[in-house]
Scaffold this motif. Structure first.
Motif, PDB file in Angstrom:
ATOM      1  N   GLU A  32       1.446   5.023  10.215  1.00 33.45           N
ATOM      2  CA  GLU A  32       2.195   6.072   9.514  1.00 33.45           C
ATOM      3  C   GLU A  32       3.701   5.836   9.655  1.00 33.45           C
ATOM      4  OE1 GLU A  32       0.916   8.485   7.596  1.00 33.45           O
ATOM      5  OE2 GLU A  32      -1.184   8.159   8.090  1.00 33.45           O
ATOM      6  N   ARG A  59       2.343   1.688  -3.487  1.00 34.69           N
ATOM      7  CA  ARG A  59       1.265   2.121  -4.387  1.00 34.69           C
ATOM      8  C   ARG A  59       1.043   3.628  -4.250  1.00 34.69           C
ATOM      9  NH1 ARG A  59      -2.105  -2.138  -3.229  1.00 34.69           N
ATOM     10  NH2 ARG A  59      -1.847  -3.566  -4.941  1.00 34.69           N
ATOM     11  N   MET A  60       0.977   4.095  -2.996  1.00 35.36           N
ATOM     12  CA  MET A  60       0.782   5.533  -2.729  1.00 35.36           C
ATOM     13  C   MET A  60       1.921   6.366  -3.311  1.00 35.36           C
ATOM     14  SD  MET A  60      -0.720   6.236   1.075  1.00 35.36           S
ATOM     15  CE  MET A  60       0.297   5.015   1.859  1.00 35.36           C
ATOM     16  N   VAL A  61       3.144   5.891  -3.105  1.00 36.27           N
ATOM     17  CA  VAL A  61       4.320   6.611  -3.606  1.00 36.27           C
ATOM     18  C   VAL A  61       4.285   6.685  -5.131  1.00 36.27           C
ATOM     19  CG1 VAL A  61       6.822   6.483  -3.868  1.00 36.27           C
ATOM     20  CG2 VAL A  61       5.801   6.157  -1.620  1.00 36.27           C
ATOM     21  N   ASN A  70       1.321  11.543 -10.301  1.00 38.81           N
ATOM     22  CA  ASN A  70       0.707  12.872 -10.167  1.00 38.81           C
ATOM     23  C   ASN A  70       1.713  13.965 -10.481  1.00 38.81           C
ATOM     24  OD1 ASN A  70      -1.702  11.692  -9.451  1.00 38.81           O
ATOM     25  ND2 ASN A  70      -1.431  12.030  -7.261  1.00 38.81           N
ATOM     26  N   GLU A 102       6.804  12.589   0.659  1.00 40.28           N
ATOM     27  CA  GLU A 102       5.866  11.567   1.152  1.00 40.28           C
ATOM     28  C   GLU A 102       6.311  11.075   2.535  1.00 40.28           C
ATOM     29  OE1 GLU A 102       2.865  10.369  -0.260  1.00 40.28           O
ATOM     30  OE2 GLU A 102       3.206  12.162  -1.447  1.00 40.28           O
ATOM     31  N   SER A 134       0.836  -1.215   0.000  1.00 46.95           N
ATOM     32  CA  SER A 134       0.000   0.000   0.000  1.00 46.95           C
ATOM     33  C   SER A 134       0.867   1.260   0.000  1.00 46.95           C
ATOM     34  CB  SER A 134      -0.983   0.006   1.172  1.00 46.95           C
ATOM     35  OG  SER A 134      -0.305   0.213   2.386  1.00 46.95           O
ATOM     36  N   THR A 135       2.000   1.215   0.707  1.00 45.39           N
ATOM     37  CA  THR A 135       2.901   2.377   0.741  1.00 45.39           C
ATOM     38  C   THR A 135       3.495   2.628  -0.641  1.00 45.39           C
ATOM     39  OG1 THR A 135       3.460   1.894   3.045  1.00 45.39           O
ATOM     40  CG2 THR A 135       4.916   3.395   1.873  1.00 45.39           C
ATOM     41  N   THR A 166       1.703   6.531  -7.046  1.00 41.99           N
ATOM     42  CA  THR A 166       0.623   7.446  -7.424  1.00 41.99           C
ATOM     43  C   THR A 166       1.119   8.882  -7.325  1.00 41.99           C
ATOM     44  OG1 THR A 166      -1.047   5.896  -6.624  1.00 41.99           O
ATOM     45  CG2 THR A 166      -1.743   8.186  -6.868  1.00 41.99           C
ATOM     46  N   ALA A 167       1.848   9.191  -6.256  1.00 43.94           N
ATOM     47  CA  ALA A 167       2.397  10.536  -6.083  1.00 43.94           C
ATOM     48  C   ALA A 167       3.378  10.856  -7.209  1.00 43.94           C
ATOM     49  CB  ALA A 167       3.081  10.655  -4.722  1.00 43.94           C
ATOM     50  N   GLU A 202       4.807   3.089   7.333  1.00 45.00           N
ATOM     51  CA  GLU A 202       4.881   3.570   5.952  1.00 45.00           C
ATOM     52  C   GLU A 202       6.135   4.420   5.761  1.00 45.00           C
ATOM     53  OE1 GLU A 202       1.169   5.557   5.213  1.00 45.00           O
ATOM     54  OE2 GLU A 202       0.059   3.671   5.101  1.00 45.00           O
ATOM     55  N   ARG A 238       4.317  11.394   6.226  1.00 47.78           N
ATOM     56  CA  ARG A 238       4.072  10.270   7.136  1.00 47.78           C
ATOM     57  C   ARG A 238       4.593  10.576   8.543  1.00 47.78           C
ATOM     58  NH1 ARG A 238       2.824   9.843   2.967  1.00 47.78           N
ATOM     59  NH2 ARG A 238       1.591   8.367   1.822  1.00 47.78           N
TER      60      ARG A 238
END
Length: 155
Positions: free
Chosen positions: A84, A30-32, A38, A61, A27-28, A34-35, A87, A65
């Motif tokens: 947090e 994936r978030m990174v 973006n 990022e 999940s971490t 995505t960032a 992550e 966290r």
């Protein structure tokens, strides 16, 4: 993993984490990613981020966290704070080794001496930060560097 960009390494590690059913890591990452995406589409035209750009995304990022972990901890929401922190730990694996306060102090002293601006005091802050920012990028929190510059220029 020579020849692999940082973004490719993140993607490859995400695949590995998904296969290993490592929830936090996948999940971490994936978030990174995505960032990163973006950031690539943020400007007028889509561009491929360099490793240095990706490091910038990772740094911010990671900082988000750490700040969120602190806020949750202060609010007594320990479970969220721990998430947090976990992550942040995953993100920090992709960052260069962080500078210690002592190393930051030395870099600041060197930059001030190199520019010969000690006598200018706090007015020289911008010049000194201009020299230091590329040297500490991804390796130290900008706020910590600025604090040390301020301390030395005022002192």
């Amino acid at each position: 993993m020579a020849g692999m960009t940082l973004k490719e390494r993140l993607r490859s590690d995400l695949t590995t984490a998904i296969k290993a059913r490592d929830e936090v890591r996948s999940s971490t990452l994936r978030m990174v990613l995505t960032a990163v995406t973006n950031a690539e589409v943020a400007g007028k035209e889509h561009r491929e981020l360099t490793d240095e750009d990706v490091l910038g995304v990772l740094t911010s990022e990671g900082k988000k966290r750490r700040e969120a972990a602190e806020a949750f901890a202060d609010a007594g929401r320990d479970e969220q704070a721990a998430k947090e922190r976990a992550e942040s730990a995953v993100i920090s694996e992709y960052l260069p080794e962080q500078l210690t306060p002592a190393e930051i102090e030395v870099l600041v002293t060197e930059a001030i001496d190199e520019l010969g601006v000690r006598a200018e005091g706090p007015r020289a802050m911008g010049k000194v930060m201009g020299v230091l920012t590329p040297r500490t990028k991804g390796r130290a929190d900008g706020g910590a560097v600025a604090g040390e510059v301020r301390r030395q220029l005022v002192g």
